[in-house]
Design a protein around this motif. Structure first.
Motif, short mmCIF file in Angstrom:
data_model
loop_
_atom_site.label_atom_id
_atom_site.label_comp_id
_atom_site.label_asym_id
_atom_site.label_seq_id
_atom_site.Cartn_x
_atom_site.Cartn_y
_atom_site.Cartn_z
N VAL A 1 0.83 -1.19 0.00
CA VAL A 1 0.00 0.00 0.00
C VAL A 1 0.87 1.26 0.00
CG1 VAL A 1 -1.64 1.32 1.38
CG2 VAL A 1 -1.96 -1.12 1.05
N LEU B 1 -9.69 4.73 11.08
CA LEU B 1 -9.57 3.75 10.00
C LEU B 1 -10.49 4.09 8.83
CD1 LEU B 1 -9.27 0.56 12.17
CD2 LEU B 1 -7.55 1.44 10.62
N VAL B 2 -11.65 4.64 9.15
CA VAL B 2 -12.56 5.01 8.07
C VAL B 2 -11.94 6.12 7.23
CG1 VAL B 2 -14.83 5.96 7.55
CG2 VAL B 2 -14.56 4.35 9.43
N GLY C 1 -9.17 4.79 5.04
CA GLY C 1 -9.71 4.11 3.86
C GLY C 1 -10.15 5.12 2.82
N LEU D 1 -7.22 6.67 1.06
CA LEU D 1 -6.65 5.77 0.06
C LEU D 1 -7.45 5.81 -1.23
CD1 LEU D 1 -5.74 2.64 2.19
CD2 LEU D 1 -4.22 4.36 1.26
N LEU D 2 -8.77 5.77 -1.08
CA LEU D 2 -9.61 5.80 -2.27
C LEU D 2 -9.40 7.08 -3.05
CD1 LEU D 2 -13.04 4.33 -1.15
CD2 LEU D 2 -11.38 3.41 -2.73
N VAL E 1 -6.12 7.01 -4.93
CA VAL E 1 -6.10 6.15 -6.10
C VAL E 1 -6.90 6.78 -7.25
CG1 VAL E 1 -6.88 3.97 -7.02
CG2 VAL E 1 -5.75 4.05 -4.84
N LEU F 1 -8.99 -6.89 -2.24
CA LEU F 1 -8.68 -7.15 -0.84
C LEU F 1 -9.91 -6.95 0.04
CD1 LEU F 1 -5.12 -5.63 -0.43
CD2 LEU F 1 -5.80 -7.93 -1.02
N VAL G 1 -4.86 -1.00 -3.63
CA VAL G 1 -5.00 0.10 -2.68
C VAL G 1 -6.47 0.46 -2.49
CG1 VAL G 1 -4.38 2.46 -2.17
CG2 VAL G 1 -2.75 0.97 -3.30
N ALA G 2 -7.19 0.55 -3.62
CA ALA G 2 -8.58 0.97 -3.53
C ALA G 2 -9.38 -0.02 -2.69
CB ALA G 2 -9.18 1.09 -4.92
N TRP H 1 -8.31 -2.12 -0.58
CA TRP H 1 -7.85 -2.12 0.82
C TRP H 1 -8.53 -0.99 1.56
CZ3 TRP H 1 -4.00 -0.12 4.45
CH2 TRP H 1 -3.62 -1.09 5.39
N GLY H 2 -8.63 0.15 0.89
CA GLY H 2 -9.33 1.29 1.49
C GLY H 2 -10.78 0.94 1.77
N ILE H 3 -11.42 0.31 0.78
CA ILE H 3 -12.82 -0.08 0.96
C ILE H 3 -12.94 -1.02 2.15
CG2 ILE H 3 -14.71 -1.39 -0.07
CD1 ILE H 3 -13.74 -0.37 -2.80
N LEU I 1 -11.02 -1.25 4.79
CA LEU I 1 -10.89 -0.53 6.07
C LEU I 1 -12.20 0.18 6.41
CD1 LEU I 1 -7.40 1.24 5.90
CD2 LEU I 1 -8.03 -0.81 7.15
N ILE I 2 -12.75 0.85 5.42
CA ILE I 2 -13.98 1.60 5.68
C ILE I 2 -15.10 0.64 6.08
CG2 ILE I 2 -15.75 3.06 4.64
CD1 ILE I 2 -13.58 4.20 2.83
#
Ligand code: ATP
Ligand code: ATP
Ligand code: MG
Ligand code: MG
Lengths: 239, 231, 383, 388, 288
Positions: C302, C338-339, C342, C345-346, C349, E38, E96-97, E99-101, E103-104
């Motif tokens: 990541v 954590l939210v 996430g 990160l989205l 990307v 992921l 990455v995307a 993984w982000g999803i 986590l959320i």
């Protein structure tokens, strides 16, 4: 002594023969053309020579050495170079880098850059030197690949449909280039469907059909051959 | 089909610089030009695979400039790309089946005719398309579009990598289709034979613009064509 | 044309084979700091680089102990990230198991220092041995992988399996029978009690607790690794690596033994993962099987992907940024941390396809362009 | 000093794998702090909680422990659910020579001057549970345990106690953490056909065992030291998955004493949505009180002074579970142990209570924190402290 | 003897069902579409949560499971529309995307629904075989697993949807030039993968603890199965599951869970080493 020789070369894919006891021979300094219908096994023959396919049976000799057990890169290092049918370039890299990767084993430093510049001029991609190779048009990609293949000055140059997608004039230019390289002593084996080109360059022509050598001879002999006309050439007024 | 002032390109890089061109119904028109002048780009833009930055594309008097590729395809536009783009991990038969999407409602695919044009495809129906030879793939790409019976066909260098007698066959078949079904054809080509055999008219492109247009008479003289190809 | 073909010997076979050995020329090597494989060149970039180094160098003097120790902690991870960047970004082999090397070296450091102590600078010896252990494992595993022609997702899954096997195995070594010399492996709870890195000095050893001296040591290491890797990827070797990434078959038909090059990149990258493992273990005097688990294995990927895997600088900057942002979120974000992570990160990307670092550069360029555009327009208006 | 708040650091997981069992630990600390502050604070100083969420991630524990000690300069820190997280932070605690309360039940054996471990340890839970189970159901015992320190050491205790009480181990199986499928294990147990099944399973994945065992109709009386009290499986699973389970806990919400009822009421007033008040929650609450008591006795938050107070052996609180005291030699706590039995419909009965069970082993084995030494080790029955 | 054999077969079938069910959604999303998902575990979790909620609301379990699957599918389609479809040309970034999803999704569930949820009991009863007794529901799972593999193979090789979906995934621009609405195809296919993941969640919900992180229990097994299966997911996944389940069941029954787990992972390494293109690559080797 033959520079390239195959003895009873055979390859099949689950029943489909792409090479069937091919005994093929080339002398140093020769220009040889391989023609034949689509799917005859021409590209597969190249892959066998390059070691990308393992033969089912038979041996391949290059420059007096049995290269059948060698890996692809080892064969290349003996002095073979190839231009593939589908351009095998490094799409995400610049045109310049493509050539650098092809040439960096022979040259370095300034002479490397000088050489690359010369090749670029020749393939008329000087302005695109920094362009991503994948962004070139189809024909330009072909030229780039030809540039990569010939610039390393192999003993044997394999060309798979070098003029596909080229205009008649470019085809003629390619033909001139091939002849010049040959005059310098390079042996050349080309696959081609363009009979004008074949006529321009070839001393010897071999026709493959269903993985077998179907006919062999000079271009005139081949063109005159009725059987070849039937399976391949059609009723062409050309050639 | 009518194209007015079409501009298009890749990312920020313009390639087509205002193309004006008209193809009548039932015509066979060739586009020629040197490497890298934008012929394939034109075809992609017509198909909608590249957005037009300016200009208009009209098909049967309908403005389709903003229409997505699959809708254009369903309006009867068939496209055979340069470099074939067959679906490599699907069988030949499955590749052809995808072409059926183009069919108008109620019309069945005419595989007999297809296999008559390209017998090798019938032989290899269950082979994976990725393992076909280059020329076989090209034949498949053409057949795949013909399955869907389009009204207009865009052909990008159809003869590339195909053995001479089949090139002649293709030319003949396309002409037959044109005559029998009234299919309109716009094709890019470098092969002299093909151009003279097939084209009724011809446009020459250079640097993203149309620089000349050749009539049927001009086409009868190979030297003229050769000169323009070398432009 | 003729001129091209007539240059010296026509048949290049000898040139190919003979070209491999050449004299080493330091200046030429240094020139490799710049090259097509790395972004940033020219005086502007290098002035910027020196300025950043200087800032990073003086900043501990104005900061508190925690921040310095914590930044040193961030530094420990960057080696693994840069190593993965070489393997994945440059050589195109997505290894999902860099943590195996991280763990191996970490445990090696622990076992060695628990047995032999920290006198006479032995901790640095343990560091080297730890990294060498990773290099060796990478050599074996890489041989197994690349000479077996394993690539793509298959490579990812095999490397992941390796690290998970290590994790599972180490997790159950809780019993007293699992000792190496006097070092208890201590299972899932992790190994503790190893000394921090220790420099021998005239009047007693300097123990490098997570504080200013350790900070400088790690900063130096980061800079050396970064520059070294720049040279590496811009070298002839690096050229071949990117060629393999783009089209392995073609690279091979240009006469390169691609397996050897992939293996080389894998060993370099994995040794760096090992270096991270040692430094992390020494930093916190602690290493667990956990650091080889699935979650831990996903993290470096990541970081590198978010930073921008295609470039070393981007990876380095991106990794530090991600580490810092995530930690800050953890500190201040309570349950929502954590939210938000996430979501970030989205966003990255989707809106920075080339990675965070390059995305920021693009953004800067874009706004600069707009600014200038506006000025130009205003200028026109005036005229 | 006067009137300045006493800063208590709390590192407990509010997200990630362990959150289900540990959110209550944060709440417990908050409740205790609120009550103490209402009553005037410690030594007249209010408590200020510094709370971070380490997300069930050992690295976050390390980062945050450094921060909480070095930057937030807390007086004491309460941290950690899993033993791994405790081990992750112990080197840091030792480096800064800070006072650290670990309030979770665990495998025992930590002999560290900086650590006060107030949760129950195996000798307290098993010395009560194992003999009782054997007497009730028979001498043949089968253990399944999580395959890591806690499980292995607990299993060791069980084994030892079964042998001491004249029973027989008919099987022992260790399950890697995170495993969630148990068909084979169930079959193995059926093959061995024990009288008593000790389930020392840890984590939510492993808890799936109960449902799967019930659906295969295993039907063997079970004993445990972890389940129910931490993960309240009897509330989460549909009956009769947990039926026949016996757990020795120092607290669960159902404990029906006046102190407990009162405690539950106060808790629910502050956190009306709490799913369940579990043992970790109570322990965290009691931990704060123990610390407060020690500071009151020491008259200062200075670690040496606090430890001196502990060494008097008089640091005790009347907790919801009953009286809890800190043992000076090991800095562990004595507890009231409840034998909790889960019924067919997942109702709870408590057939037996043992008061004031001491954490005897560590002290007997040779750990003595009252001496002027600074050990920081962890021992196990098969790896005891060096004899004095 | 017979009893022991049956017991082993049961264990094998049980492991097989787990591998197939947890992998089938991923086989589509990752194996076919190339999205390194992921968040696969979170789709499973979603299916499980919805299933249990629906069951608590009084729906019969099979219907509840269908709801869970549907819900996951709808969420999958929404995610594909909003995020994943922008990433098809750079599949590695999906790591990455997603993984982000993930986590959320995990933490969001924790915040919204609390740290855990009461389960539903396992339906059906148990049956006896000598000294062993087995859960009947587990047999149902095995049957569903086999049916699902067969169904998917037919769906993607025998139906028009399947052919168009595969075409879309292999060369999207060409599929659209042939009149295929690639957007819809992508969404549907991704949604189908998500729905299958949700189905796995629903099916296993009665047998597991419901926590936001429950998806992690599936993720390694599912990835491993799909990858060992190789390029042709529908030809590969089932044999891969057979091989892996056999090793896993065998090692577990002989040496315990630890070796079952390690054995599974080592098998993966060995199988891929012997067949660098996965099982389906090996099965199709003559035809590549
Ligand atoms: N992996 C494979 N499996 C099955 N058949 C294959 C495979 N690879 C190639 N073939 C078949 O082998 C034959 C020879 O293909 P090859 O590419 O050598 O033809 P070619 O002579 O180069 O034709 P073209 O002129 O069209 O390029 C073709 O019929 C092709 O379908
Ligand atoms: N994907 C792309 N991204 C950026 N530029 C591109 C891309 N594809 C083509 N180009 C550029 O657009 C120009 C026109 O390309 P195009 O493919 O249309 O040429 P063409 O006329 O079809 O040539 P050819 O006869 O070689 O196929 C070329 O200069 C090429 O470099
Ligand atoms: Mg070919
Ligand atoms: Mg073109």
């Amino acid at each position: 002594m033959a520079i390239l020789q195959t003895r009873d070369l055979e390859k099949n894919f689950g029943g489909v023969f792409v090479a069937r006891s091919i005994n093929f021979e080339m002398q140093p300094g020769e220009i040889h053309c391989l023609i034949g219908p689509n799917g005859a096994g021409k590209s597969s023959f190249f892959r066998l020579i390059l070691g990308q396919h393992r033969p089912t049976a038979g041996t391949i000799w290059f420059d007096g050495q049995d290269i059948t057990p060698l890996r692809s890169y080892q064969r290349i290092r003996l002095g073979i170079s190839v231009k593939f049918q589908v351009p095998g370039i490094f799409k995400a890299l610049s045109v310049w880098q493509n050539l650098e990767i092809a040439l960096q084993d022979n040259l370095q430093g300034d002479s490397l850059s000088a050489e690359i510049r010369q090749v670029l001029d020749f393939i008329e991609l000087r302005d695109q030197a920094a362009e991503r190779a994948g962004n070139l048009s189809h024909g330009q990609q072909q030229w780039l690949e030809i540039g990569m293949a010939m610039s390393v000055k192999p003993k044997l140059l394999l060309l798979d449909e070098p003029t596909a997608g080229m205009s008649p004039q470019e085809t003629a230019k390619t033909g001139d280039m091939v002849r010049t390289l040959n005059a310098e002593g390079m042996t050349i084996l080309a696959v081609e469907h363009d009979m004008t080109f074949v006529r321009q360059i070839a001393q010897q022509v071999t026709v493959l059909h269903f993985g077998e050598i179907f006919a062999q001879g000079t271009i005139d002999q081949i063109v005159a051959d009725e059987r070849v006309a039937k399976i391949y050439l059609g009723k062409t007024n050309e050639a | 089909m009518q194209i007015i002032g079409l501009r298009s390109g890749y990312g920020g890089k313009p390639v087509l610089q205002g193309i004006d061109l008209e193809v009548g119904k039932g015509e066979i028109v060739a586009v020629i030009g040197r490497n890298g002048v934008g012929k394939s780009t034109l075809m992609r833009a017509l198909m909608g695979l590249l957005p037009a930055t300016a200009g208009q594309i009209l098909i049967a008097d309908r403005d389709v400039t903003q229409v997505s590729p699959h809708k254009r395809a369903r309006m009867g536009l068939g496209y055979i790309p340069q470099g074939r783009d067959v679906f490599p991990r699907m069988t030949v038969a499955e590749n052809l089946a995808v072409g059926e999407t183009l069919l108008k409602r109620g019309i069945d695919p005419d595989y007999k005719r297809i296999y008559q044009y390209f017998p090798v495809l019938k032989e290899r129906a269950t082979q994976r398309a990725g393992t076909l030879s280059g020329g076989q793939q090209q034949q498949l790409a053409i057949a795949r579009v013909l399955v869907g019976r389009p009204d207009i066909i865009l052909l990008d260098e159809p003869s590339e990598g195909i053995q001479p007698n089949i090139v002649q066959d293709i030319a003949r078949n396309v002409r037959d289709l044109n005559r029998e079904l009234g299919i309109t054809v716009l094709f890019v080509e470098q092969n002299l034979d093909m151009i003279t055999l097939l084209a009724q008219r011809c446009f020459v492109i250079d640097k993203g613009q149309i620089v000349a247009s050749l009539s049927a008479e001009d086409l009868n003289d190979p030297e003229t064509v050769r000169r323009h190809l070398a432009l | 044309m003729s001129d091209l073909a007539s240059r010296e010997g026509t048949a290049g076979a000898t040139g190919r084979a003979g070209g491999a050995r050449r004299r080493w020329r330091p200046l030429r090597t240094l020139a490799r700091l710049n090259g097509p494989q790395t972004l940033g060149r020219g005086p502007a970039f290098w002035i910027g680089f020196v300025v950043v180094c200087a800032l990073v160098g003086i900043y501990p003097l104005f900061s508190d102990g925690w921040t310095v120790g914590n930044t040193a902690y961030f530094f420990t991870w960057t080696f693994m990230a840069m190593g993965l960047c070489v393997i994945w970004g440059y050589a195109g082999a997505l290894s999902f198991g860099q943590t195996a090397f991280f763990g191996l070296s970490g445990y090696a450091y622990g076992v060695l220092t628990l047995n032999f102590g920290s006198a006479y600078g032995f901790t640095f010896g343990a560091l080297l041995i730890g990294v060498a252990a990773s290099a060796l494992l990478a050599l074996l595993l890489g041989y197994f992988l690349f000479y077996g022609r394993i690539s793509g997702v298959f490579l990812g899954i095999v490397t992941l399996s390796v690290t998970l096997v290590f994790e599972t195995f180490m997790a159950q070594t809780a019993g007293p029978e699992w000792t190496v010399g006097s070092a208890r492996l201590n299972g899932f709870n992790g190994m503790t009690g190893m000394p921090p890195l220790t420099l021998p000095w005239f009047d007693g050893d300097i123990v490098l607790w997570p504080d200013i001296p350790l900070y400088y040591l790690l900063m130096g290491l980061v800079i050396v690794c970064y520059l070294g890797l720049r040279i590496f990827v811009n070298s002839r070797f690096g050229n071949v690596l990117v060629a393999i990434r783009e089209n392995p078959d073609r690279a091979e038909t240009l006469g390169y033994d691609i397996r050897r090059y992939q293996l080389g990149a894998f060993v370099v990258g994995s040794s760096l993962a090992g270096l991270s493992g040692v430094l992390y273990t020494a930093w916190g005097q602690y290493i667990t099987p956990n650091s080889m688990g699935l979650y831990a294995a996903a993290l470096p990927i990541v970081w590198v992907a978010v930073g921008g895997r295609s470039d070393l600088t981007a990876t380095l900057v991106g990794t530090l940024a991600v580490l810092w942002v995530f930690q800050t979120l953890t500190i201040y974000g309570s349950q929502y941390a954590l939210v938000v992570m996430g979501a970030l990160l989205l966003v990255t990307v989707l809106f920075a396809p080339r990675g965070l670092a390059l995305g920021l550069v693009d953004l800067a360029g874009w706004s600069w362009g707009r600014l200038r555009g506006r000025k130009a327009r205003n200028g026109q208006g005036d005229a | 000093q006067d009137g300045e708040p006493i800063r208590i650091g709390i590192l407990e997981d509010q997200s990630g794998e362990f959150a289900a069992a540990t959110i209550q630990k944060v709440h417990g600390a908050q409740l205790a702090a609120a009550e103490i502050n209402e009553a005037g604070g410690i030594l007249g100083r209010p408590i200020e909680l510094v709370i971070y969420d380490p997300q069930s991630d050992n690295r976050r524990y390390q980062e945050l422990m450094r921060r909480i000690l070095q930057r937030d300069q807390v007086d004491v820190v309460f941290a950690g659910f899993s033993s791994a997280s405790r081990e992750a932070v112990r080197p840091i605690v030792n480096q800064f020579d800070a006072l650290y309360f670990y309030t979770n039940q665990y495998e025992g054996g930590v002999c560290d001057a900086n650590v006060v471990a107030t949760g129950a340890v195996p000798e307290q839970q098993f010395s009560t549970l194992v003999p009782w189970m054997m007497e009730q159901y028979g001498p043949r015992v089968y253990t399944i345990a999580a395959d890591y320190n806690f499980g292995q050491i607990s299993a060791e205790w069980v084994r030892q106690l079964v042998e001491e009480n004249g029973g027989e181990m008919v099987g022992e199986e260790f399950i890697p953490l995170g495993v969630s499928q148990f068909s084979q294990t169930i079959q193995n147990i059926q093959e061995a056909d024990p009288d008593v099944l000790m389930t020392l399973l840890v984590g939510t994945a492993q808890a799936s065992f109960y449902e799967q065992a019930a659906s295969a109709n295993l039907g063997i009386p079970m004993g445990s030291s972890v389940n129910v009290a931490q993960g309240y499986e009897h509330r989460r699973f549909d009956p009769p998955a947990l039926s026949g389970m016996h757990v020795t806990a120092n607290y669960i919400e159902e404990v029906d004493t006046p102190a407990s009822r009162d405690f539950v009421e106060r808790w629910r007033a502050m956190f009306p949505d709490e799913v369940y008040i579990n043992q970790p929650g109570q322990n965290s609450y009691v931990g704060i009180y123990l610390y407060a008591t020690a500071v009151e006795m020491a008259g200062s938050t200075d670690m040496a002074a606090v430890r001196e107070a502990i060494q008097t052996g008089d640091v005790c609180v009347d907790a919801p579970e009953g009286r809890v005291c800190i043992d000076p030699a090991s800095q562990h706590a004595s507890h009231t142990i409840y034998l909790v039995e889960v019924g067919e419909d997942h109702s709870i009965t408590i057939p037996q209570v043992w008061e004031n069970i001491e954490p005897y082993w560590l002290g007997e084995a040779g750990c003595d924190l009252t001496l002027d030494e600074d050990p920081d080790a962890q021992y196990t029955p098969s790896n005891p402290p060096p004899a004095r | 003897m017979l009893e022991g054999l049956f017991a082993f077969l049961f264990q094998f079938g049980d492991a097989f069902a787990f591998l197939v069910l947890s992998a089938s959604g991923l086989a589509i999303i990752f194996g076919m579409m190339g999205v390194i998902n992921l968040a696969h575990g979170e789709f499973i979790m979603c299916g499980a949560y919805v299933t249990v909620t629906a069951a608590h609301a009084g729906l019969p379990l099979p219907l509840a499971i269908a709801c869970g699957s549907l819900a996951a599918g709808i969420i999958g389609i929404a995610l594909e529309r909003a995020i994943i479809n922008r990433l098809f040309d750079r599949p590695l970034d999906t790591i990455v995307a997603t993984w982000g999803i993930s986590l959320i999704a995990t933490q969001g569930t924790l915040i919204l629904l609390g740290s855990t949820m009461p389960g539903v009991g396992t339906p059906l009863g148990s049956f006896e075989m000598g000294s062993y007794s087995f859960s009947e529901y587990r047999v149902v799972l095995m049957v569903i697993a086999v049916a699902m593999m067969g169904g998917l193979y037919l769906l993607f090789h025998r139906t028009r949807y399947g052919i168009l979906a595969r075409a879309t995934i292999q060369v999207p621009h060409m599929a659209s030039a042939l009149g295929v609405n690639t957007k819809v195809m992508h969404s549907l296919t991704f949604g189908l993968g998500a729905a299958l993941a949700g189905l796995a969640g629903g099916l296993y919900a009665p047998t597991m603890t419901l926590v936001p992180t429950m998806g992690t229990a599936f993720i390694v097994e599912s990835f491993v199965t799909v990858v060992v299966g190789g390029a042709d997911v529908f030809l590969g996944t089932a044999p891969a599951a057979v091989v892996l389940a056999f090793i896993k069941a065998g090692m577990t029954s002989l040496y315990g869970q630890l070796f079952g787990l390690i054995g599974l992972l080592l098998t993966v390494i060995v199988v891929i080493r012997i067949m660098p293109r996965g099982l389906s690559g090996w099965l199709l080797r003559g035809r590549e």
